[in-house]
Design a protein around this motif. Sequence first.
Motif, PDB file in Angstrom:
ATOM      1  N   LEU A  27     -30.050 -42.755  78.590  1.00 10.56           N
ATOM      2  CA  LEU A  27     -28.903 -43.609  78.894  1.00 10.56           C
ATOM      3  C   LEU A  27     -28.309 -44.148  77.599  1.00 10.56           C
ATOM      4  O   LEU A  27     -29.033 -44.428  76.654  1.00 10.56           O
ATOM      5  N   ALA A  69     -23.892 -39.932  83.400  1.00 14.78           N
ATOM      6  CA  ALA A  69     -24.045 -41.383  83.180  1.00 14.78           C
ATOM      7  C   ALA A  69     -23.296 -41.830  81.928  1.00 14.78           C
ATOM      8  O   ALA A  69     -22.676 -42.896  81.917  1.00 14.78           O
ATOM      9  N   SER A 272     -30.157 -50.473  77.770  1.00 16.28           N
ATOM     10  CA  SER A 272     -29.161 -49.457  78.086  1.00 16.28           C
ATOM     11  C   SER A 272     -27.933 -50.150  78.673  1.00 16.28           C
ATOM     12  O   SER A 272     -28.041 -51.189  79.341  1.00 16.28           O
ATOM     13  N   ARG A 274     -26.244 -49.131  81.031  1.00 13.89           N
ATOM     14  CA  ARG A 274     -26.398 -49.048  82.479  1.00 13.89           C
ATOM     15  C   ARG A 274     -27.145 -50.252  83.051  1.00 13.89           C
ATOM     16  O   ARG A 274     -26.706 -50.876  84.013  1.00 13.89           O
TER      17      ARG A 274
END
Length: 291
Positions: A27, A69, A272, A274
């Motif tokens: 990620l 992603a 990350s 994310r």
Amino acid sequence: MSNLSPGFSPVSRRNYRGRLAPSPTGLLHVGHARTFWIAAQRAIENQGTLILRNEDLDPQRSRSEFARAMIEDLRWLGIRWSEGPDCGGAYGPYSQRERRAHYLEAWRRLRDGGFLYPCACSRKDLAQAASAPNDADADDEPVYPGTCRDRKDAVEFVKPAGVNWRFRVPDGEAVKFADLNLGQQRFVASSDFGDFLVWRRDDVPAYQLAVVVDDAAMRISEVVRGADLLKSTARQLLLMRALGHAAPDYFHCELVRDSAGVRLAKRHDALSIRHLRESGMTPEKVLEMAG
Ligand SMILES: [Zn+2]
């Protein structure tokens, strides 16, 4: 332009083309966010084009779900590009795994030009030859001891697979360039860096070769990336000269560190983009955290 050593010719400045070049091996990290953001801002300031290139060459470590992603996370940060694996463009394909023919052509040209030699050293040979890492540059490949450098049988190989291929650096040459952010840089071939890999034994083109081939083919005029790649820029300038490509400008960004001095890009997955996003952080906050 006078900011490059003789022999390194700059590309035309009329048409700014920058790139984001993440590897989908995990990620995207907050440590990367700042560099990508700066790259995007420089393209906007120069009324240029920003390209997304998916550096997915490593078959063991690259995964398509990470590629998806990274596109989502970059968009979420507010970064926009106009050429890339998701939107196409005139200089595609934009995923390195689909560009093998370009790398093979460059390998042939370098082989025919006498710039390369096949290296049969095992990982164990190299580990034994390498002295203990002498600086903080732990990401960098050790200086190759030169065991195979006098081999003259490169032209007998019709394909690169089966051995490692190295670029024979010009001993003692100082490779200089003026970084647009960090100023004058100088690295000496065969002491600061040695004969570096351009193609791996497992038939994967090495990072240095792929980047040079792609930056030239995609007409990149300025490379924005982390300062951990300064020495790689010296290697890449030598490759570009060998291939007859014009050199882009370089803008290397300082690496972001946490309060303990650890590089953010080296810290675990909790940082990350994310995860920060899922924990409710805004893009502005993430960029602020990224320095
Ligand atoms: Zn060798």
